[in-house]
Design an enzyme around this catalytic site. Structure first.
Site, mmCIF file in Angstrom:
data_model
loop_
_atom_site.group_PDB
_atom_site.id
_atom_site.type_symbol
_atom_site.label_atom_id
_atom_site.label_comp_id
_atom_site.label_asym_id
_atom_site.label_seq_id
_atom_site.Cartn_x
_atom_site.Cartn_y
_atom_site.Cartn_z
ATOM 1 N N SER A 11 0.830 -1.204 0.000
ATOM 2 C CA SER A 11 0.000 0.000 0.000
ATOM 3 C C SER A 11 0.872 1.266 0.000
ATOM 4 O O SER A 11 1.644 1.495 -0.920
ATOM 5 C CB SER A 11 -0.932 -0.045 1.211
ATOM 6 O OG SER A 11 -1.903 0.969 1.144
ATOM 7 N N LYS A 59 -10.812 9.771 -8.207
ATOM 8 C CA LYS A 59 -10.098 10.985 -7.831
ATOM 9 C C LYS A 59 -8.851 10.668 -7.019
ATOM 10 O O LYS A 59 -7.764 11.205 -7.280
ATOM 11 C CB LYS A 59 -11.026 11.906 -7.038
ATOM 12 C CG LYS A 59 -12.115 12.558 -7.864
ATOM 13 C CD LYS A 59 -12.968 13.477 -6.993
ATOM 14 C CE LYS A 59 -14.041 14.172 -7.815
ATOM 15 N NZ LYS A 59 -14.893 15.054 -6.969
#
Length: 434
Positions: free
Chosen positions: A102, A142
């Site tokens: 991540s 986004k």
């Protein structure tokens, strides 16, 4: 004059040979060990390490990284610190079996150089919301586009394959091994250990803000920088299991203080635990709806003590406590490393329930116990007649001398007879012969 000449010669010699001494000094590598989630304490540790490296005029900063991921905001701040550093920063995913998942993947490829140990992995960098839920399509798009735009300047020089892999990590949560990352150019080296990495870096050119810089790591002086006690403490508080235990202990201690006011130990301990837990909850991905269940649980515990229901409310409180803790920490979408241990939650819930059940049983027993103090406690007690004439006299009951009268229907009482108290009238006992 001779002394002045000697001092002048020494000064000239010192200023002449000082650059030689500086050039022959061994270069310095400041090594940080970033092991844990990407949280604000990790940011402070890395920031401090870079500042110290700049103060020591180090040749390179090595961040040895092993992380399951963490906060996107913290990740972006760490990347800013790395890219603004005046000292080249090398991110090294190590030791073996470590991973840069991540946020850790983005930090790795943002370094001026990137390396991984064998049998390590990198990737799965899809963003999630601060509450642990998967983002909706618009928000997800986004967030992904922002992260890709943020890292693109660092990845583009590594080639088209590296850019494609980095974007796949963000868009599709792709993860790869060290060898696969090296093959696509996403990292620069696969190094067995720190020594192997520093040897590989010798002569390697990195791109800094002021242009290309060729690293000199030959005979380099390795200076480890350990995480400070405060940084480690704050990082520990971001462990969901620790935050959960602090929350449970803190609330219980406060309830004990409220139920038995006057002391300060329980109240002080509860306040400290709740303060520390609040820090962790403020950093972790949590669903605050779970707090409602936790409050209901402790209300039920208290009610079962005040108005005993033979454990019914305590049982309901345990169930509410367990549900509340799981909702608070283990909502769908929460990263696995930020989830609280289910056995820990169940065990703690049952333990707290048992404590309140024991308190309830003690309260019930106290309610059913005969009166132990006051005049009423004398009824049924036995004693000895010290003086007794006709209908009255003095008797000794539990080492105390009382004025007494003979109860109606009692046999005649004489000095030395055993008597039993049947009634208390003011300061006079009504007794009968035993």
């Amino acid at each position: 004059m001779k002394i002045r000449r000697i001092l002048l010669l020494l000064f000239i010699a010192f200023t002449t040979f000082q650059p030689v001494f500086a050039q022959t000094r061994a270069p310095i590598a400041v090594v940080l060990t970033a092991d844990g989630p990407i949280m604000p304490p990790m940011l402070e540790y890395i920031r401090r390490g870079i500042e110290i490296a700049e103060q020591r005029n180090a040749e390179v900063v090595v961040i040895q990284l092993n992380t399951p991921g963490g906060s996107v905001e913290t990740m972006l701040e760490i990347i800013k610190e790395i890219r603004a550093s005046n000292v080249p920063v090398v991110v090294y995913v190590a030791p073996r079996n470590a991973f840069a998942a991540s946020a850790g993947a983005m930090i790795t490829i943002s370094g001026h150089a990137a390396a991984m140990a064998p049998e390590t992995s990198i990737g799965a960098a899809s963003p999630i919301s601060s509450s642990g839920e998967n983002l909706n399509s618009t928000a997800a798009t986004k967030a992904k586009e922002i992260i890709k735009a943020f890292i693109r300047p660092f990845v583009t020089p590594r080639g088209e394959k590296a850019v494609e892999l980095a974007e796949a990590m963000i868009d599709d949560a792709v993860a790869v091994t060290a060898e696969e990352a090296l093959e696509t150019g996403l990292i620069d080296f696969v190094s067995d250990d720190l020594e192997d990495l520093l040897q590989s870096l010798n002569g390697f050119t990195v791109q800094m803000e002021d242009g290309a810089y060729k690293l000199n790591t030959e005979n380099i002086d390795v200076q480890p920088l350990e995480i400070s006690f405060i940084e480690q403490l704050l990082l520990t508080l971001t462990d969901p299991n620790i935050s959960f235990l602090l929350l449970a202990i803190g609330v219980q201690a406060v309830l004990i203080e409220l139920s038995s006011p006057g002391g300060w130990v329980a109240g002080f301990l509860g306040a400290v635990c709740l303060t520390l837990a609040t820090y962790g909850l403020g950093v972790l991905t949590v669903n605050w709806f779970g707090i409602i269940f936790l409050i209901i649980a402790f209300v039920l515990f208290v009610l079962d003590i005040k108005a005993p229901t033979h454990g019914a409310l305590t049982t309901a409180g345990v169930a509410s406590f367990i549900v509340g803790a799981l909702v608070l920490f283990n909502s769908p979408g929460t990263p696995q490393f930020q989830r609280v241990s289910v056995p820990l939650v169940i065990g703690t819930g049952v333990f707290i329930g048992l404590i309140f059940f024991v308190i309830m049983m003690i309260a019930l027993r106290a309610q059913r116990r005969p009166v132990q103090t006051g005049e009423e406690s004398l009824v049924g007690k036995t004693g000895t007649a010290k003086t007794f004439e006709a209908e009255a006299g003095q008797v000794q009951v539990e080492s105390e001398l009382w004025s007494a009268e003979k109860a109606a229907g009692s046999d005649e009482i004489r000095k030395g007879d055993k008597i039993e108290v049947v009634e208390v009238r003011g300061l006079r006992l009504i007794v009968k012969k035993k």
